[in-house]
Every structure is written in C-alpha cells, then in structure tokens.
Design an enzyme around this catalytic site. Structure first.
Site, short mmCIF file in Angstrom:
data_model
loop_
_atom_site.label_atom_id
_atom_site.label_comp_id
_atom_site.label_asym_id
_atom_site.label_seq_id
_atom_site.Cartn_x
_atom_site.Cartn_y
_atom_site.Cartn_z
N ASN A 101 0.84 -1.21 0.00
CA ASN A 101 0.00 0.00 0.00
C ASN A 101 0.87 1.25 0.00
O ASN A 101 1.95 1.27 0.59
CB ASN A 101 -0.92 0.00 1.22
CG ASN A 101 -1.85 -1.21 1.22
OD1 ASN A 101 -2.05 -1.81 0.17
ND2 ASN A 101 -2.37 -1.56 2.37
N VAL A 102 0.34 2.29 -0.62
CA VAL A 102 1.10 3.54 -0.72
C VAL A 102 0.49 4.61 0.19
O VAL A 102 0.87 5.77 0.11
CB VAL A 102 1.14 4.04 -2.19
CG1 VAL A 102 1.86 3.04 -3.09
CG2 VAL A 102 -0.26 4.34 -2.73
N ASP A 103 -0.45 4.20 1.07
CA ASP A 103 -1.21 5.19 1.83
C ASP A 103 -0.55 5.64 3.14
O ASP A 103 -1.01 6.60 3.77
CB ASP A 103 -2.63 4.67 2.11
CG ASP A 103 -2.64 3.29 2.78
OD1 ASP A 103 -1.78 3.03 3.64
OD2 ASP A 103 -3.52 2.47 2.44
N HIS A 118 5.82 -0.48 -2.85
CA HIS A 118 5.33 0.29 -3.99
C HIS A 118 5.38 1.80 -3.76
O HIS A 118 4.73 2.56 -4.47
CB HIS A 118 3.89 -0.14 -4.33
CG HIS A 118 3.80 -1.56 -4.82
ND1 HIS A 118 2.64 -2.29 -4.85
CD2 HIS A 118 4.76 -2.38 -5.31
CE1 HIS A 118 2.88 -3.50 -5.32
NE2 HIS A 118 4.15 -3.59 -5.60
N CYS A 126 12.07 13.66 -7.34
CA CYS A 126 12.50 14.30 -8.58
C CYS A 126 12.54 13.24 -9.69
O CYS A 126 13.11 12.17 -9.51
CB CYS A 126 13.88 14.93 -8.38
SG CYS A 126 14.54 15.63 -9.91
N GLY A 185 -5.06 -9.32 3.07
CA GLY A 185 -5.78 -8.37 2.21
C GLY A 185 -5.10 -8.07 0.90
O GLY A 185 -5.14 -6.95 0.42
N THR A 186 -4.47 -9.10 0.33
CA THR A 186 -3.89 -8.91 -1.00
C THR A 186 -4.38 -10.00 -1.93
O THR A 186 -4.55 -11.15 -1.52
CB THR A 186 -2.34 -8.87 -0.95
OG1 THR A 186 -1.85 -8.92 -2.31
CG2 THR A 186 -1.73 -10.00 -0.15
N ASN A 211 -8.05 -13.04 4.22
CA ASN A 211 -8.66 -12.38 3.06
C ASN A 211 -10.15 -12.66 3.06
O ASN A 211 -10.59 -13.71 3.51
CB ASN A 211 -8.03 -12.91 1.76
CG ASN A 211 -8.24 -11.96 0.59
OD1 ASN A 211 -9.37 -11.62 0.25
ND2 ASN A 211 -7.16 -11.54 -0.03
P1 OAD Z 1 -6.16 -5.84 -4.71
O1 OAD Z 1 -7.14 -4.72 -4.88
O2 OAD Z 1 -5.69 -6.57 -5.90
O3 OAD Z 1 -6.73 -6.94 -3.71
C1 OAD Z 1 -7.30 -6.59 -2.50
C2 OAD Z 1 -7.59 -7.89 -1.77
O4 OAD Z 1 -8.10 -7.57 -0.49
C3 OAD Z 1 -8.62 -8.79 -2.45
O5 OAD Z 1 -8.12 -10.12 -2.50
C4 OAD Z 1 -9.86 -8.70 -1.53
O6 OAD Z 1 -10.56 -9.94 -1.45
C5 OAD Z 1 -9.21 -8.41 -0.21
N1 OAD Z 1 -10.03 -7.63 0.74
C6 OAD Z 1 -10.84 -6.57 0.48
N2 OAD Z 1 -11.36 -6.07 1.60
C7 OAD Z 1 -10.88 -6.83 2.63
C8 OAD Z 1 -11.02 -6.81 4.05
N3 OAD Z 1 -11.77 -5.89 4.65
N4 OAD Z 1 -10.37 -7.75 4.78
C9 OAD Z 1 -9.61 -8.70 4.17
N5 OAD Z 1 -9.43 -8.76 2.84
C10 OAD Z 1 -10.03 -7.84 2.07
O7 OAD Z 1 -4.95 -5.20 -3.87
P2 OAD Z 1 -3.43 -5.64 -3.77
O8 OAD Z 1 -3.30 -7.11 -3.73
O9 OAD Z 1 -2.87 -4.85 -2.65
O10 OAD Z 1 0.38 -1.85 -7.27
O11 OAD Z 1 -2.88 -5.09 -5.12
C11 OAD Z 1 -1.52 -5.20 -5.36
C12 OAD Z 1 -1.01 -4.07 -6.22
O12 OAD Z 1 -1.79 -3.94 -7.40
C13 OAD Z 1 -1.13 -2.68 -5.61
O13 OAD Z 1 -0.12 -2.39 -4.67
C14 OAD Z 1 -1.00 -1.80 -6.83
C15 OAD Z 1 -1.88 -2.55 -7.81
O14 OAD Z 1 -1.49 -2.52 -9.12
C16 OAD Z 1 1.04 -0.72 -7.57
O15 OAD Z 1 0.57 0.39 -7.37
C17 OAD Z 1 2.42 -0.93 -8.11
#
Ligand code: OAD
Length: 244
Positions: A101-103, A118, A126, A185-186, A211
């Site tokens: 996460n970038v937050d 990320h 820059c 949560g990924t 998840n």
């Molecule tokens: P995703 O949006 O791909 O996946 C989010 C995951 O969180 C999903 O598997 C959901 O089922 C799960 N989820 C949602 N709400 C939840 C909750 N309350 N509790 C538990 N699980 C929950 O996000 P990421 O896997 O983080 O990259 O995405 C990876 C990267 O893809 C990001 O960092 C970004 C994007 O492209 C860059 O910016 C380089």
C-alpha cells in the site's frame, strides 16, 4: 474466530513473523483500491492509463492531478483496527511489516520500519535525480525540483517500473527468514510481492492468508482465515494476549 491453541502458544513465544499487506487492510479505512470505481471527475479513468512512466511523459499535469486527488483522499482517512492490531502484534512477536500500500496508514497507526514495496503517495521525488520530498510548492503542476528544475513525480511504483531495490531485498530476506508469514488483504496477483509467501513456504515457514475471498495463494497455504482483516487481526491479538 477460533484459532488453534498450538499456533497461539507458538505466537506467544515471540517468533519471527513477517506480514505482507495489500489494499484489503486499508479498504476498511475507506481507501479506494485501484480496482474500485472512483467517483467524480476521474470516474472514467483507468489507472492503467495513468500509472505509467509513459503517461507522465505525455501528460505530466494529468497524472500529477490524478495522484493529487488520490493523495487528498488518503489524507482524509484514519488507520483502522487492522493496522492497530499489527502494532500490538509487534509487541508480542518479532515482526517485519511489508506493505504494497502507498497510503502510509501503517506508519500513522504506529508501525515502525515498514517496508514499502510500492512507495508512498504522501511523498514525491525528482523525476531525474530521485531526490525525495515530503513537501513542495505546487503553484505549478507538476511542481519542479528547485535544485534540478526537473518535474517532481509521485514517489510510487508505476506499471513497468522496478520496485525499490532496498525494499525488495529486505522483503525477500524477511520472507526467507521468518517462522510465520501472514498474507493480509492482498489478491496475490501482483509480482514480485506475490512471490513473498511462496518464498516463505519454500523456506519452511507456516503461511497464513487473511482475506475476504479466495486468491491464487489460498490453496498453497497452511491456514486460510476468511473475513475482514480488522476483525481477524483484532481477534488474533486478543486471543494471544488472553491466556498467555
Ligand atoms: P487488490 O485490490 O488486488 O486486492 C485486495 C484484496 O483484499 C482482495 O483479494 C480482496 O478480497 C481483499 N479484501 C478486500 N477487503 C478486505 C477486508 N476488509 N479484509 C480482508 N481482505 C479484504 O490489492 P493488492 O493485492 O494490494 O500496485 O494489489 C496489489 C497491487 O496492485 C497494488 O499495490 C498496486 C496494484 O497494481 C502498484 O501500485 C504498483
């Protein structure tokens, strides 16, 4: 949620735990993920169009404005019980926290030494020298580096870009050396982050996925805990602390 007694006892002994978080942990704070529909002027814009070096080169103002909008969204939200539970967990086990996460919400919750794979949307850098800035003069958009004259850009990783080497190496080490790995949560679809639980598995760690839904990782791990990250993490910390 009921956790295995053996696992709770193991955690009470303070093992090496590596945690990888994704957008799901911040969803409950109200941070829209890349894949969520965004309202307002940006509702028709695909991140795939904007989160690239090519997009910044061809229309720097548009890309800057989109990130400025996302940065403002992030500044309006607070860490949730999931972020806070990880701060508590770090007081019990030897925890390394890696996030996609970038937050910056883990740091706001009180986590230290977070490995940001990320980047962080609250910062910019820059576009020529890589120098990082937490504040800038944005009378011009995008702002310029006062020293080099080059445009500043968000300090995040765009599609087709390499991850910061220091962060990635630290993440690989933490995955290789842990005893327990939590993937929280990924969607486990974006590499190289999605390799980390597999590295931990190969090195003999117990791997747990938290998840709401199934992911490509689910079938490979030792435990899948289905549901909300904030609820499960709060329950886990409470269970470890209760009879320890
Ligand atoms: P995703 O949006 O791909 O996946 C989010 C995951 O969180 C999903 O598997 C959901 O089922 C799960 N989820 C949602 N709400 C939840 C909750 N309350 N509790 C538990 N699980 C929950 O996000 P990421 O896997 O983080 O990259 O995405 C990876 C990267 O893809 C990001 O960092 C970004 C994007 O492209 C860059 O910016 C380089």
């Amino acid at each position: 949620m009921k956790f295995e007694a053996d696992l709770l006892n193991y955690l009470r002994r303070g093992p090496l735990v590596t945690v990888l978080t994704g957008a799901g942990i911040s969803a409950e704070s109200g941070v829209p993920t890349f894949r969520d529909a965004i309202q307002g002027v940006w509702h028709n814009v695909s991140p795939l169009e904007l989160a690239t070096p090519q997009a910044f080169q061809s229309d720097p103002k548009r890309v800057w404005d989109w990130y400025a909008y996302r940065r403002e969204l992030v500044k309006q939200v607070e860490p949730n019980a999931g972020h806070k539970a990880l701060v508590e967990l770090a007081k019990i086990v030897q925890l390394t926290l890696i996030t996609q996460n970038v937050d910056g919400l883990h740091q706001l919750a009180g986590s230290h030494d977070v490995i940001e794979l990320h980047g962080n949307i609250r910062w910019c850098r820059c576009s020529e020298t890589g120098e990082r800035f937490e504040q800038w003069d944005d009378t011009e958009t995008p702002p310029r580096n006062p020293r080099s004259g080059a445009y500043l850009r968000p300090d995040v990783v765009w599609f087709d870009e390499r991850l910061p080497a220091n962060a990635l190496n630290a993440a690989y080490d933490a995955a290789k050396n842990c005893e327990i790995f939590l993937s929280i949560g990924t969607s486990s679809q974006v590499y190289p982050a999605a390799d980390l639980p597999k590295i931990a598995l190969a090195a003999g760690a117990t791997v747990i996925e938290i998840n709401k839904s199934e992911t490509p990782l689910s079938r490979k791990v030792h435990h899948c805990w289905r549901g909300s990250a904030s609820e499960i993490l709060s329950a886990l910390v409470a269970a470890i602390s209760s009879t320890g």
